[in-house]
Design an enzyme around this catalytic site. Sequence first.
Site, short mmCIF file in Angstrom:
data_model
loop_
_atom_site.label_atom_id
_atom_site.label_comp_id
_atom_site.label_asym_id
_atom_site.label_seq_id
_atom_site.Cartn_x
_atom_site.Cartn_y
_atom_site.Cartn_z
N MET A 79 0.82 -1.21 0.00
CA MET A 79 0.00 0.00 0.00
C MET A 79 0.86 1.27 0.00
SD MET A 79 -2.96 -1.18 2.69
CE MET A 79 -3.95 0.30 2.45
N HIS A 80 0.21 2.40 -0.24
CA HIS A 80 0.73 3.75 0.00
C HIS A 80 1.75 4.25 -1.03
CE1 HIS A 80 -1.11 2.93 3.84
NE2 HIS A 80 -0.12 2.17 4.27
N ASP A 236 -2.60 -5.06 0.43
CA ASP A 236 -2.07 -6.38 0.80
C ASP A 236 -2.74 -6.97 2.03
OD1 ASP A 236 -0.87 -4.46 2.43
OD2 ASP A 236 1.17 -5.03 1.93
#
Length: 489
Positions: A79-80, A236
Amino acid sequence: MYLGIDAGTSEIKALVIDRHGEIIATSGAKLTVQRPHPHWSEQDPAEWWQALQQAVSSLRSKVGERWASVRAIGLSGQMHGAVLFDGDNRVLRPCILWNDTRSAAECQELMALAADLSAISGNLAMPGFTAPKLLWVARHEPAIFAQTASVLLPKDYLRWKMSGEKLSDMSDAAGTLWLDVAKRDWSDSLLAACGLTRDHMPRLVEGSEPAGKLKPELARQWGLRDEVIIAGGGGDNAASAVGIGAVNAGDAFISLGTSGVLFAVNDRFRPNPASAVHAFCHALPERWHQMSVMLTAASALRWLCDLLGASETTLLAEVATLSAAEQLNAPVFLPYLSGERTPHNDPQATGSFHGLTHATQRSSLAYAVLEGVTFGMADGLQVLEEAGTRINSCSLIGGGARSPWWAQLLADALNIPIVTHKGGEAGGALGAARLGWLADGGDEAVVCRKPAELTRYLPEAGRHQRLQKRLAYFRLLYQQQREARALGF
């Protein structure tokens, strides 16, 4: 059959499940992380695509003739990360990853620019999230920011390569700090605080919904039929939750991968940003989740293995020979090799061993690392409980799930049963495949059932009590580190 792809930090994983949910074959291709400066962590998205091609080719050879029966693809991913495109769909710079902490100053700026950030996003501004990264780019790379026409998360870059569509799902989008998590929609005010609009963002779908189709030319190259659906997928951890069957309120799991996560499913939006607890959308409709997140988990053991020139298998075997007295006298390890999120929100936190002597053996160092990560999980459990979340037992997934010894340590330290499952090491890739199945019309009750239980580790009361003293020491050492930094050390 259904193909699941997990775009991790250290590896692109792929697997195929059949219509009964059984894993037919798996494959993977390793990735590397570039750290050109302190606190930086980057990857070239082109390497993800190359690794995915390699993983798919390997998986296809393992599956054989049945490969052509793949009906849908699901995506999971780290992520991110911020993948920046210009107006001609050229990637403008390497992707800034989730464990990059360069944007600490921009987090403070973002909190000042958007006073309602925590109320809307459910989270504090932390360097790992996507929004502060864009403020950093605007300040330090203004020419690149000026060219930025769209922003994608890592798994959604792969979707774009596969389908030509710029789409994202709710769970992954919740990790940007641009999503109104309760409404499951982009927040115009949070985007404006970063100099962005909805035009920069991908279209949003639920993780179990169809979200594009495989390009015909790529389907031919991969040996698949036309009209292969690509599901919305998930970040995830949300995808891992689907894979482990953590889809209803009260379900929970621990993931021990590069990072460490304690994940609890909720039936409503329940933010608690004061303790750096994450509150995100789940990958399934009308569900949310809370997470405590450690930036360094199983990767701390890999770091120690590299330092000592020993394999994980060897060190874990040596740890298992330590007596109770040797464990109690081992050094105490702070696992903050990349700073920390929950509960400290401290990008400047550092790792350290305390209590080294001439008698310290490498097995004691390995024990200390496992224990330090476990104590970080105990910190996460504490703040989740303070937020009103009750966890009665926890599934265990990720690379750390392969160690029965570590699973028992978690049960003893957290004082809750820890359960491992068949296929638990598959993590996000299994959940991604399940999301693909759902997008193809699968029944959630069938698709998202919990995998068969392998082992249940019950807490041992005596060891739990002995660990509490070391946990208190662990917490004191972090506070001392923070006080020392406040004094300029």
